[in-house]
Motif scaffolding. Structure first.
Motif, PDB file in Angstrom:
ATOM      1  N   ALA A   1      37.236  17.166 145.977  1.00 34.26           N
ATOM      2  CA  ALA A   1      36.938  17.797 144.686  1.00 34.26           C
ATOM      3  C   ALA A   1      37.513  16.962 143.552  1.00 34.26           C
ATOM      4  N   GLY A   2      37.127  17.292 142.353  1.00 33.68           N
ATOM      5  CA  GLY A   2      37.672  16.533 141.231  1.00 33.68           C
ATOM      6  C   GLY A   2      37.216  17.101 139.912  1.00 33.68           C
ATOM      7  N   ASP A   3      37.695  16.518 138.852  1.00 36.50           N
ATOM      8  CA  ASP A   3      37.232  16.935 137.525  1.00 36.50           C
ATOM      9  C   ASP A   3      36.029  16.079 137.126  1.00 36.50           C
ATOM     10  N   GLU A   4      35.636  16.171 135.862  1.00 35.30           N
ATOM     11  CA  GLU A   4      34.422  15.495 135.405  1.00 35.30           C
ATOM     12  C   GLU A   4      34.497  13.982 135.558  1.00 35.30           C
ATOM     13  N   SER A   5      35.707  13.432 135.683  1.00 32.58           N
ATOM     14  CA  SER A   5      35.843  11.976 135.798  1.00 32.58           C
ATOM     15  C   SER A   5      35.376  11.449 137.159  1.00 32.58           C
ATOM     16  N   LEU A   6      35.225  12.347 138.133  1.00 35.31           N
ATOM     17  CA  LEU A   6      34.809  11.928 139.478  1.00 35.31           C
ATOM     18  C   LEU A   6      33.290  11.856 139.565  1.00 35.31           C
ATOM     19  N   THR A   7      32.745  10.689 139.922  1.00 35.86           N
ATOM     20  CA  THR A   7      31.288  10.595 140.066  1.00 35.86           C
ATOM     21  C   THR A   7      30.891  11.016 141.473  1.00 35.86           C
ATOM     22  N   ALA A   8      29.628  11.411 141.601  1.00 32.44           N
ATOM     23  CA  ALA A   8      29.112  11.821 142.902  1.00 32.44           C
ATOM     24  C   ALA A   8      29.247  10.682 143.912  1.00 32.44           C
ATOM     25  N   ALA A   9      28.951   9.463 143.470  1.00 36.36           N
ATOM     26  CA  ALA A   9      29.009   8.309 144.378  1.00 36.36           C
ATOM     27  C   ALA A   9      30.434   8.073 144.869  1.00 36.36           C
ATOM     28  N   GLU A  10      31.415   8.211 143.964  1.00 31.43           N
ATOM     29  CA  GLU A  10      32.821   8.055 144.365  1.00 31.43           C
ATOM     30  C   GLU A  10      33.222   9.145 145.360  1.00 31.43           C
ATOM     31  N   ALA A  11      32.829  10.381 145.054  1.00 37.43           N
ATOM     32  CA  ALA A  11      33.177  11.502 145.928  1.00 37.43           C
ATOM     33  C   ALA A  11      32.595  11.291 147.322  1.00 37.43           C
ATOM     34  N   GLU A  12      31.339  10.861 147.370  1.00 37.55           N
ATOM     35  CA  GLU A  12      30.689  10.624 148.668  1.00 37.55           C
ATOM     36  C   GLU A  12      31.348   9.508 149.452  1.00 37.55           C
ATOM     37  N   ALA A  13      31.684   8.425 148.744  1.00 43.33           N
ATOM     38  CA  ALA A  13      32.313   7.286 149.415  1.00 43.33           C
ATOM     39  C   ALA A  13      33.670   7.698 149.982  1.00 43.33           C
ATOM     40  N   LEU A  14      34.422   8.482 149.217  1.00 35.89           N
ATOM     41  CA  LEU A  14      35.724   8.941 149.690  1.00 35.89           C
ATOM     42  C   LEU A  14      35.558   9.903 150.873  1.00 35.89           C
ATOM     43  N   ALA A  15      34.596  10.819 150.755  1.00 36.11           N
ATOM     44  CA  ALA A  15      34.352  11.769 151.851  1.00 36.11           C
ATOM     45  C   ALA A  15      34.045  11.011 153.144  1.00 36.11           C
ATOM     46  N   ALA A  16      33.228   9.961 153.039  1.00 37.39           N
ATOM     47  CA  ALA A  16      32.883   9.166 154.225  1.00 37.39           C
ATOM     48  C   ALA A  16      34.128   8.507 154.815  1.00 37.39           C
TER      49      ALA A  16
END
Lengths: 440, 440
Positions: free
Chosen positions: B361-376
């Motif tokens: 999770a994150g605030d508005e500064s987190l992009t979808a692509a970053e979140a996905e890469a981290l989740a992976a």
């Protein structure tokens, strides 16, 4: 299975059953798929095998014909109308489940479901009357993020890669483009058009044209447009160029094209070597309930074999069972279809004939009570252990272990304990303590 | 479930379905049962849900009435006779399977099977139209060792103990004693007698006497013998004394009594605290195919609830499907019946609502692509990870994690990574390396 094609031979045509060593592989597949789905946060559910006929019917012309209704045997011949039927997929039951369990679920509701489905179709290669589907779906309130369109595809790709099923080609489209084509052709909606174009691979151009004329009243230009439309395939650029060349543009076409092209661009990075993920506007799937992305996958090495994976987005399916709009998107892996193909092509390594790791055996000096007590002790170390009762001759016990593929035989002769490794033939002194230590 | 009785509320009466957190417990039960069965060397198989009507019918009067036949919906109303039906147990299908797969199996064939069964009976507490049975059986060529009569009982006891279902009473008899009673009464065989005496708990003495008179032609003395016979219960001594007092002795009675008394003596040592394992000559089970030991088990705390476990020995069942004699013995654990009772009595601890361990999770500064890469990346450590797409507000993401019971939220704010333990509320700096190390 030694490179020889396995002839699948079932007791009842269309109803697969497997020997224990093949079932062992199927179980490993199910476990592996569950692991993949759980790694993305999907929870397992099961729904009844049965739904009301009303719930199941009218979701697509082909499948309606194939529904198996239930009648109590005692009532056969009476002029009763069937009220219950076996589900033919897991999407419709899940939509009904979400409507029923709505208050008990947290949304987005992400579930996987691995169950049997039934279709009363003519059995042929890859088409069974009973088969296991492994489905992943996400259903949310009001809207379901387009990100899930990509997540479904990614999970299916990861799952098929882990199952090591060989190279697979995914074909992806979006029903909105089909709806837009329908508008362009002056049709009220895309349902019937999708049903007909879904047959583009099966029907001759002549037969397809005939259906488009008689059922939809299309003229020669409209038919040409449809046929050209179905030939638009490839990556994001090919799709956009193809639609531009056809000169179709309206809000539905544009929305569908944007969603499809974005999706194709997004999944390209997670595409494994040997896999193809292409747009293909001919893909529409046989179900009336799809409203957005639609997926279909086939073996690249067996291009004529039926699709092994399919799914799509449905905005209004849950809404048929409750007042609120709960759209969803999902993909289904045709476990039985994939598994039986690899099996019949001898591409699967057989599993274990028995879970037994140790057979406790002995000569006439070993009493049944002693053997049982020892088996219980070894079992307590976490091993799977059995005894062959009432068989005094050691050679028969060894033959049994050999026939079942039991890796170790614990032999007691005149109170002396030895463990025989059935693969290497090596036999050495053993105690329960030493055995437990070797497993730790 | 907090000590409150859970009302089971299904979409279709008699067809259970559960929320994800309840299904999670059911899955753990299935896995635990499989472990127990495998620890004794039983291999898993599945058979089709469907057999021919011919295979299923004529195995017992009650169950014949309850068979669900399949008819294609399109053919309803036509005067077709059904050829296929859903199985109502797993014993008959396994016998048919063994006949079909005979050449591919090693004997003794030891299998477990955990599948749905269907019976078109009136739904009531503990009686469902669709339910999961977990069966263990051993089938051998020519004879099957009496040791397995004890192994079945032992495995069922171990399984129910591991499931922690509370105290259980097993009642055991032997059909040979019933056959001997039939001979003693001058009847040709024990089948009809067993069917009637199987109802001794349900029918009044008057009604029972009436059936014994009209259906078997017994006189008052014969009826008295039957009623006294059904009262013989207890340990080996009570069984032997009871039969002596009744004055029935013939080869069948004596063989059955010896087998029963030996079995009772043998299993006494493995009886867990709180469990009862008694002989009870009234037990005969409703199926015609039993020929030796018969088992039945009930909750001690819910004595009026239907039996939760049952089985027996069948010498001639496989022989109906092939020429060779392949006797067997098995026991069936009524998973759905046990599970729903504990559920409705609030005796089960609910499982997980989701398999997700970490929500990224994150605030508005987190992009979808970053979140996905981290989740992976986190997923690659072996954890189950998800993202909530299109939800920019962190409080909504935390609420989602809380509602689904996700234990950890990985929060990224302005590039700073923290892991929040949702149980303790503690939040601390995290890296993927540190997370992976904490799981190793």
């Amino acid at each position: 299975m030694a490179g020889v094609k396995t002839k699948l031979n079932f007791a009842i045509s269309g109803f697969p059953e497997f020997t224990p060593e093949v079932r062992d592989v199927e179980r490993r597949w199910l476990s592996l798929l569950a692991d993949v789905f759980e790694s993305y946060g999907y929870a397992n559910i099961e729904t009844p095998s049965v739904e009301t006929v009303q719930t199941l019917a009218s979701k697509g012309e082909d499948v309606d014909k194939e529904i198996y209704a239930l009648t109590r045997l005692a009532a056969i011949g009476e002029t009763t109308s069937a009220k219950l039927a076996l589900h033919y997929d897991l999407t419709v039951p899940t939509a009904r489940y979400v409507a029923k369990q709505h208050g008990n679920l947290t949304f987005p509701f992400k579930r996987f479901q691995m169950q049997r489905c039934w279709r009363g179709e003519r059995p042929q290669e890859g088409r069974y009357r009973e088969f296991t589907q492994c489905d992943i779906d996400v259903i949310d309130q009001d809207t379901v993020s387009l990100s899930y369109d990509a997540e479904m595809l990614e999970m299916a790709v990861v799952a098929l890669t882990r199952l090591n099923v060989g190279p697979v080609k995914f074909q992806v489209s979006n029903r909105k483009i089909m709806d837009g084509l329908a508008t362009h052709l002056g049709l009220p909606d895309g349902t019937l058009l999708a049903r007909i174009l879904d047959k583009v691979e099966k029907l001759s151009t002549e037969k397809l044209s005939e259906r488009l004329t008689t059922e939809l009243g299309l003229d020669a230009a409209g038919i040409d447009t449809c046929i050209s439309f179905c030939k638009i395939k490839g990556g994001p650029d090919a799709i956009a160029t193809g639609l531009d060349a056809l000169g179709i543009s309206n809000p539905d076409v544009d929305a569908g094209r944007d969603a499809l092209c974005n999706l194709l661009a997004r999944v390209e990075k997670s595409r494994p070597k040997g896999f193809i993920i292409d747009g293909d506007l001919a893909i529409s799937r046989g179900f009336d309930y799809y409203t957005g992305v639609v997926y279909e996958a086939r073996f690249i090495d067996f291009p004529d074999y039926p699709s092994i994976c399919a799914g799509g987005r449905y905005e209004n399916l849950v809404g048929q069972f409750m007042k609120r709009k709960l759209p969803g998107v999902g993909i289904s892996i045709g476990l039985t279809r994939i598994f039986t193909k690899l099996l019949s092509e001898s591409l699967l390594e057989t599993g274990r004939r028995t879970p037994t790791e140790v057979l406790v055996a002995g000569d006439e000096s070993l009493t049944a009570a002693e053997a049982e007590a020892l088996a219980a002790e070894i079992r307590a170390t976490g091993a799977n252990v059995e005894i062959l009762p009432d068989v005094p001759r050691l050679d028969k016990q060894l033959k049994y272990a050999n026939d079942k593929g039991i890796p170790y035989v614990w032999i007691i002769r005149d109170g002396v304990h030895q463990l025989k490794d059935m693969t290497s033939g090596v036999q050495q002194a053993i105690t329960v303590e030493a055995f437990a230590a070797s497993r730790a």
